[in-house]
Design a protein around this motif. Structure first.
Motif, PDB file in Angstrom:
ATOM      1  N   PHE A 212       0.860  -1.180   0.000  1.00  0.00           N
ATOM      2  CA  PHE A 212       0.000   0.000   0.000  1.00  0.00           C
ATOM      3  C   PHE A 212       0.894   1.226   0.000  1.00  0.00           C
ATOM      4  O   PHE A 212       2.086   1.139   0.295  1.00  0.00           O
ATOM      5  CB  PHE A 212      -0.984   0.000   1.164  1.00  0.00           C
ATOM      6  N   VAL A 213       0.323   2.381  -0.352  1.00  0.00           N
ATOM      7  CA  VAL A 213       1.116   3.589  -0.569  1.00  0.00           C
ATOM      8  C   VAL A 213       0.762   4.640   0.464  1.00  0.00           C
ATOM      9  O   VAL A 213      -0.412   4.909   0.731  1.00  0.00           O
ATOM     10  CB  VAL A 213       0.894   4.140  -1.992  1.00  0.00           C
ATOM     11  N   LEU A 214       1.811   5.241   1.043  1.00  0.00           N
ATOM     12  CA  LEU A 214       1.662   6.348   1.987  1.00  0.00           C
ATOM     13  C   LEU A 214       2.197   7.628   1.354  1.00  0.00           C
ATOM     14  O   LEU A 214       3.260   7.625   0.727  1.00  0.00           O
ATOM     15  CB  LEU A 214       2.435   6.074   3.281  1.00  0.00           C
ATOM     16  N   GLN A 219      -2.471   7.405   4.219  1.00  0.00           N
ATOM     17  CA  GLN A 219      -2.638   6.381   3.203  1.00  0.00           C
ATOM     18  C   GLN A 219      -3.305   6.962   1.964  1.00  0.00           C
ATOM     19  O   GLN A 219      -4.183   7.832   2.052  1.00  0.00           O
ATOM     20  CB  GLN A 219      -3.491   5.243   3.758  1.00  0.00           C
ATOM     21  N   ALA A 220      -2.882   6.477   0.798  1.00  0.00           N
ATOM     22  CA  ALA A 220      -3.538   6.862  -0.447  1.00  0.00           C
ATOM     23  C   ALA A 220      -5.019   6.516  -0.366  1.00  0.00           C
ATOM     24  O   ALA A 220      -5.409   5.515   0.250  1.00  0.00           O
ATOM     25  CB  ALA A 220      -2.886   6.138  -1.625  1.00  0.00           C
ATOM     26  N   THR A 221      -5.859   7.346  -0.989  1.00  0.00           N
ATOM     27  CA  THR A 221      -7.294   7.081  -0.929  1.00  0.00           C
ATOM     28  C   THR A 221      -7.652   5.808  -1.688  1.00  0.00           C
ATOM     29  O   THR A 221      -8.596   5.107  -1.309  1.00  0.00           O
ATOM     30  CB  THR A 221      -8.091   8.262  -1.497  1.00  0.00           C
ATOM     31  N   SER A 223      -5.350   2.488  -3.762  1.00  0.00           N
ATOM     32  CA  SER A 223      -4.053   1.996  -4.226  1.00  0.00           C
ATOM     33  C   SER A 223      -4.191   0.536  -4.617  1.00  0.00           C
ATOM     34  O   SER A 223      -4.986  -0.210  -4.046  1.00  0.00           O
ATOM     35  CB  SER A 223      -2.962   2.159  -3.157  1.00  0.00           C
ATOM     36  N   HIS A 224      -3.406   0.157  -5.614  1.00  0.00           N
ATOM     37  CA  HIS A 224      -3.354  -1.230  -6.055  1.00  0.00           C
ATOM     38  C   HIS A 224      -1.924  -1.529  -6.464  1.00  0.00           C
ATOM     39  O   HIS A 224      -1.317  -0.776  -7.230  1.00  0.00           O
ATOM     40  CB  HIS A 224      -4.295  -1.480  -7.234  1.00  0.00           C
ATOM     41  N   CYS A 225      -1.379  -2.614  -5.931  1.00  0.00           N
ATOM     42  CA  CYS A 225       0.018  -2.941  -6.191  1.00  0.00           C
ATOM     43  C   CYS A 225       0.153  -4.328  -6.804  1.00  0.00           C
ATOM     44  O   CYS A 225      -0.446  -5.296  -6.330  1.00  0.00           O
ATOM     45  CB  CYS A 225       0.835  -2.891  -4.901  1.00  0.00           C
ATOM     46  N   THR A 226       0.967  -4.408  -7.851  1.00  0.00           N
ATOM     47  CA  THR A 226       1.450  -5.682  -8.377  1.00  0.00           C
ATOM     48  C   THR A 226       2.909  -5.822  -7.951  1.00  0.00           C
ATOM     49  O   THR A 226       3.424  -5.008  -7.178  1.00  0.00           O
ATOM     50  CB  THR A 226       1.330  -5.713  -9.907  1.00  0.00           C
ATOM     51  N   ALA A 227       3.583  -6.828  -8.466  1.00  0.00           N
ATOM     52  CA  ALA A 227       4.982  -7.033  -8.093  1.00  0.00           C
ATOM     53  C   ALA A 227       5.865  -5.873  -8.528  1.00  0.00           C
ATOM     54  O   ALA A 227       6.861  -5.558  -7.872  1.00  0.00           O
ATOM     55  CB  ALA A 227       5.500  -8.337  -8.680  1.00  0.00           C
ATOM     56  N   THR A 228       5.502  -5.196  -9.623  1.00  0.00           N
ATOM     57  CA  THR A 228       6.381  -4.174 -10.178  1.00  0.00           C
ATOM     58  C   THR A 228       5.786  -2.777 -10.231  1.00  0.00           C
ATOM     59  O   THR A 228       6.476  -1.845 -10.647  1.00  0.00           O
ATOM     60  CB  THR A 228       6.806  -4.563 -11.615  1.00  0.00           C
ATOM     61  N   GLN A 229       4.530  -2.608  -9.821  1.00  0.00           N
ATOM     62  CA  GLN A 229       3.910  -1.289  -9.959  1.00  0.00           C
ATOM     63  C   GLN A 229       2.780  -1.088  -8.966  1.00  0.00           C
ATOM     64  O   GLN A 229       2.005  -1.997  -8.699  1.00  0.00           O
ATOM     65  CB  GLN A 229       3.373  -1.139 -11.385  1.00  0.00           C
ATOM     66  N   CYS A 230       2.704   0.122  -8.418  1.00  0.00           N
ATOM     67  CA  CYS A 230       1.572   0.532  -7.592  1.00  0.00           C
ATOM     68  C   CYS A 230       0.910   1.738  -8.247  1.00  0.00           C
ATOM     69  O   CYS A 230       1.596   2.686  -8.657  1.00  0.00           O
ATOM     70  CB  CYS A 230       2.010   0.931  -6.185  1.00  0.00           C
ATOM     71  N   THR A 231      -0.385   1.710  -8.348  1.00  0.00           N
ATOM     72  CA  THR A 231      -1.145   2.885  -8.772  1.00  0.00           C
ATOM     73  C   THR A 231      -1.900   3.393  -7.553  1.00  0.00           C
ATOM     74  O   THR A 231      -2.521   2.611  -6.829  1.00  0.00           O
ATOM     75  CB  THR A 231      -2.118   2.542  -9.899  1.00  0.00           C
ATOM     76  N   ALA A 232      -1.858   4.697  -7.314  1.00  0.00           N
ATOM     77  CA  ALA A 232      -2.434   5.267  -6.100  1.00  0.00           C
ATOM     78  C   ALA A 232      -3.028   6.628  -6.389  1.00  0.00           C
ATOM     79  O   ALA A 232      -2.645   7.300  -7.356  1.00  0.00           O
ATOM     80  CB  ALA A 232      -1.358   5.385  -5.017  1.00  0.00           C
ATOM     81  N   THR A 233      -3.951   7.036  -5.539  1.00  0.00           N
ATOM     82  CA  THR A 233      -4.566   8.356  -5.611  1.00  0.00           C
ATOM     83  C   THR A 233      -4.214   9.125  -4.349  1.00  0.00           C
ATOM     84  O   THR A 233      -4.418   8.624  -3.240  1.00  0.00           O
ATOM     85  CB  THR A 233      -6.093   8.254  -5.750  1.00  0.00           C
ATOM     86  N   THR A 234      -3.694  10.330  -4.503  1.00  0.00           N
ATOM     87  CA  THR A 234      -3.217  11.085  -3.351  1.00  0.00           C
ATOM     88  C   THR A 234      -4.358  11.493  -2.429  1.00  0.00           C
ATOM     89  O   THR A 234      -5.437  11.876  -2.890  1.00  0.00           O
ATOM     90  CB  THR A 234      -2.475  12.355  -3.788  1.00  0.00           C
ATOM     91  N   THR A 244       5.865   6.458   0.136  1.00  0.00           N
ATOM     92  CA  THR A 244       6.408   5.203   0.634  1.00  0.00           C
ATOM     93  C   THR A 244       5.504   4.048   0.239  1.00  0.00           C
ATOM     94  O   THR A 244       4.286   4.123   0.418  1.00  0.00           O
ATOM     95  CB  THR A 244       6.541   5.232   2.169  1.00  0.00           C
ATOM     96  N   VAL A 245       6.103   2.991  -0.303  1.00  0.00           N
ATOM     97  CA  VAL A 245       5.371   1.749  -0.531  1.00  0.00           C
ATOM     98  C   VAL A 245       5.701   0.807   0.624  1.00  0.00           C
ATOM     99  O   VAL A 245       6.866   0.536   0.903  1.00  0.00           O
ATOM    100  CB  VAL A 245       5.749   1.104  -1.870  1.00  0.00           C
ATOM    101  N   VAL A 246       4.655   0.347   1.311  1.00  0.00           N
ATOM    102  CA  VAL A 246       4.814  -0.539   2.461  1.00  0.00           C
ATOM    103  C   VAL A 246       4.261  -1.909   2.091  1.00  0.00           C
ATOM    104  O   VAL A 246       3.108  -2.022   1.649  1.00  0.00           O
ATOM    105  CB  VAL A 246       4.077   0.007   3.696  1.00  0.00           C
TER     106      VAL A 246
END
Length: 356
Positions: A212-214, A219-221, A223-234, A244-246
């Motif tokens: 998840f993305v901070l 926390q991002a409103t 977020s979705h993470c795969t092994a190589t990419q996270c998409t997030a909304t601020t 930060t990706v946790v």
């Protein structure tokens, strides 16, 4: 796309909770993993996950299992703790029930449309030795279920990833859970956006699974993470903040962070304190105090201006430990919405001689 499910609270009686916890822990299916002790060199907080319960093993059957997480390090676990549960084909869930009291935390969850992936976010402070658990309701389809149930836990400050994954194999041999690899962030696609939030950001790297993305501490409103990419909304914010990706394997900062431009969003409502469970305590401090009110989530507590220790705040309930002091002081809660107004109901009186 996920659907949000509100946290479900248990009955408030502590004796009932204790009985429920005992019943869950004594279920016929053993926990697949036992949280490992942190390494001898660990000096910070450590969070561990485990699971146990009654797993459905036959077609068209029902069960439940508890996913437990505990602060097992040498320092308080604070901020956002995120849990995931993944079910094998043939098993589905409608969500989890959160059983821990008192409600000095916030908790929410999402369940994927196919019912096989659950994400839960817990925010609060836990002293070493404190644990919490949620009970996941599970049902099977027409076929005999088989496969691995995998539960993970992640916190930005966690010092030991060895106990962050728990697995249980339904109708099959049990195997040790994997130790997740540490995330690496190599790039961020968007580095500026309005203070009101809502900017789409893509973070790239490796080992980002179950992350998840901070943005700063928030926390991002989404977020979705795969092994190589996270998409997030601020979320909303101000100034320059780290991104930060946790993950269960650790935390990694994006290069350069994110800069908010323009005014931030309107602050939340001002906190209000309505009562304390204790109105006095010794001058040396150390009294456990519950603060009741509203708009308290994410707050800090002060006794006459001196900060309390081990503070954890939900929407209408905070817990904390009094600092040393003397005389009668007001106990206030401060959030992004301001500081609670002083009232007669928030007075706390120190007993005994003044501490120097």
């Amino acid at each position: 796309m996920t659907t949000r499910s509100a946290a479900v609270r248990s009955a408030p009686a502590l004796t009932l909770l204790a009985a429920l916890f005992t019943l869950l822990a004594a279920g016929p299916a053993p926990a697949a993993t036992t949280p490992a002790s942190p390494p001898a060199s660990a000096t910070g907080p450590n969070v561990a996950v485990s699971q146990a319960g009654n797993y459905p093993t036959q077609p068209n059957s029902y069960g439940n299992f508890s996913v437990s997480w505990a602060s097992t390090g040498t320092a308080d676990t604070t901020g956002i703790t995120r849990l995931t549960v993944d079910l094998p084909p043939g098993l589905t869930t409608g969500g989890a029930l959160m059983y821990s009291t008192p409600y000095d935390y916030t908790f929410d969850q999402t369940v994927s449309p196919d019912g096989r992936h659950l994400e839960a976010t817990f925010r609060g402070t836990r002293v070493p030795g404190r644990g919490d658990f949620m009970k996941v309701q599970v049902s099977s389809g027409a076929a005999r279920p088989s496969g691995v149930i995998r539960a993970t836990v992640a916190n930005r400050d966690d010092v030991d990833a060895a106990d962050n994954v728990s697995t249980y194999t339904v109708n099959g041999p049990q195997r040790p859970a994997d130790v997740p690899r540490r995330p690496v962030v190599i790039g961020i696609g968007t580095t500026t956006g309005p203070g009101t939030g809502g900017t789409a950001v893509t973070v790239t790297g490796t080992g980002l699974d179950d992350g998840f993305v901070l943005f700063g501490a928030d926390q991002a409103t989404t977020s979705h993470c795969t092994a190589t990419q996270c998409t997030a909304t601020t979320p909303g914010g101000r100034g320059n903040v780290p991104v930060t990706v946790v993950t269960p394997g650790g935390a990694a900062d994006a290069p350069g962070g994110f800069a908010y431009t323009g005014p931030p969003p309107a602050p939340p409502a001002t906190p209000v304190v309505t009562s304390l469970n204790r109105s006095s305590g010794p001058s040396q401090g150390g009294t456990s105090v519950y603060v009741l009110g509203k708009n308290l989530a994410g707050g800090t507590i002060a006794f006459g201006g001196a900060p309390a220790a081990h503070v954890s705040c939900g929407d209408s309930f905070c817990s904390g430990t009094s600092p040393a002091g003397s005389g009668t002081v007001h106990v206030t809660v401060t959030t992004a919405g301001g500081t609670s107004a002083t009232v007669d109901a928030d007075r706390f009186t120190y007993t005994g001689p003044e501490v120097t």
